[in-house]
Enzyme design. Structure first.
Site, PDB file in Angstrom:
ATOM      1  N   VAL A 149       0.824  -1.214   0.000  1.00 25.72           N
ATOM      2  CA  VAL A 149       0.000   0.000   0.000  1.00 25.72           C
ATOM      3  C   VAL A 149       0.857   1.263   0.000  1.00 25.72           C
ATOM      4  O   VAL A 149       0.340   2.375  -0.020  1.00 25.72           O
ATOM      5  CB  VAL A 149      -0.990   0.008   1.197  1.00 25.72           C
ATOM      6  CG1 VAL A 149      -1.990  -1.128   1.068  1.00 25.72           C
ATOM      7  CG2 VAL A 149      -0.264  -0.070   2.531  1.00 25.72           C
ATOM      8  N   ASP A 150       2.191   1.090   0.021  1.00 26.89           N
ATOM      9  CA  ASP A 150       3.087   2.252  -0.053  1.00 26.89           C
ATOM     10  C   ASP A 150       3.240   2.685  -1.518  1.00 26.89           C
ATOM     11  O   ASP A 150       2.727   2.048  -2.433  1.00 26.89           O
ATOM     12  CB  ASP A 150       4.448   1.918   0.569  1.00 26.89           C
ATOM     13  CG  ASP A 150       5.139   0.746  -0.126  1.00 26.89           C
ATOM     14  OD1 ASP A 150       5.471   0.874  -1.326  1.00 26.89           O
ATOM     15  OD2 ASP A 150       5.360  -0.302   0.525  1.00 26.89           O
ATOM     16  N   HIS A 177      -4.192  -4.087  -2.923  1.00 27.00           N
ATOM     17  CA  HIS A 177      -4.771  -3.889  -1.589  1.00 27.00           C
ATOM     18  C   HIS A 177      -4.950  -2.416  -1.219  1.00 27.00           C
ATOM     19  O   HIS A 177      -5.096  -2.083  -0.049  1.00 27.00           O
ATOM     20  CB  HIS A 177      -3.912  -4.612  -0.542  1.00 27.00           C
ATOM     21  CG  HIS A 177      -3.875  -6.096  -0.741  1.00 27.00           C
ATOM     22  ND1 HIS A 177      -2.827  -6.894  -0.355  1.00 27.00           N
ATOM     23  CD2 HIS A 177      -4.791  -6.933  -1.318  1.00 27.00           C
ATOM     24  CE1 HIS A 177      -3.081  -8.155  -0.682  1.00 27.00           C
ATOM     25  NE2 HIS A 177      -4.263  -8.199  -1.260  1.00 27.00           N
ATOM     26  N   ALA A 186      15.438  -8.715  -1.360  1.00 26.07           N
ATOM     27  CA  ALA A 186      14.899  -8.108  -2.582  1.00 26.07           C
ATOM     28  C   ALA A 186      15.985  -7.373  -3.362  1.00 26.07           C
ATOM     29  O   ALA A 186      16.079  -7.513  -4.590  1.00 26.07           O
ATOM     30  CB  ALA A 186      13.761  -7.155  -2.214  1.00 26.07           C
TER      31      ALA A 186
END
Length: 228
Positions: A89-90, A105, A215
């Site tokens: 959601v960032d 989301h 990541a």
């Protein structure tokens, strides 16, 4: 014609920027039971708590920066037609330079009226009880809470179906329907899965390469592999 590179990203890609995931802490998110702050029941029980929780998350966004995994995905647009489908959601993918992003989301920097599911209002500051939309509805975070429909899944399926390369990064593959998206990929295309604690993937007909790396490390390795 650039190849279509589709990326499914989860909380692990943002963790290195300092955004906490709730999967790491027994269902607690920043010290709160997830159902208190991410469900319609939690909202009806204590809207002040929910608003304050997301106000803090929104403030935190101003203090964090995209990491190398985000910026490498942005740079890959020079070589590929990159589409990102994220559970996050960032806005770190946007700030990392990516331009085609679906937020499954919801988004921290968007709000909507309590009953206006299709409304999205860009919002940078805190939201308080009494802040309303033009219909007089209380504003709430434009976040898809547990028990609410994930509308963007329908837009995401054809994107995955058209992929030439699929990258899954920073996700435990526990949250559905997002975790099921990879199974819409054409069976012959390569799938790359980057996660320091990768889940076991069953029933995937594709050639699969797993990078058990963070990541940023995984994206550096994948960039070199794809561009070479």
């Amino acid at each position: 014609m650039k190849k279509k590179l589709v990326v499914l990203s989860g909380a692990g890609i943002s963790a290195e920027s300092g955004i906490k995931t709730f999967r790491d802490a027994d269902g607690l998110w920043e010290g709160h039971d997830v159902m208190e702050v991410a469900s319609p029941q939690g909202w009806h029980k204590n809207p002040n708590l929910v608003l304050d929780f997301y106000n803090q998350r929104r403030r935190q966004l101003k203090e964090v920066q995209p990491n190398a995994a985000h910026t490498i995905l942005g740079e890959l647009e020079e070589h590929f037609d990159v589409h990102i489908i994220t559970q996050n959601v960032d806005d770190l993918h946007e700030r990392g330079g990516s331009t085609k992003i679906i937020h499954l989301h919801g988004e921290l920097r968007k709000v909507r009226g309590e009953h206006s599911e299709n409304e999205l209002i860009h919002w940078e500051e805190d939201v308080e009880l009494g802040y309303k939309n033009q219909l007089g509805e209380q504003l709430r975070p434009a976040i898809v809470w547990f028990g609410e429909a994930v509308y963007e899944i329908e837009r995401s399926i054809p994107v995955v179906e058209q992929a030439d390369i699929l990258v899954v990064i920073g996700t435990s593959l526990q949250v559905y329907p997002a975790a099921g998206l990879m199974h819409y990929a054409k069976p012959h295309i390569p799938v790359y899965y980057i996660d320091p604690k990768p889940a076991t993937i069953y029933d995937l007909p594709n050639p699969l390469e797993v990078f058990a790396l963070s990541a940023t490390e995984g994206m550096r390795k994948l960039r070199d592999l794809l561009i070479r």
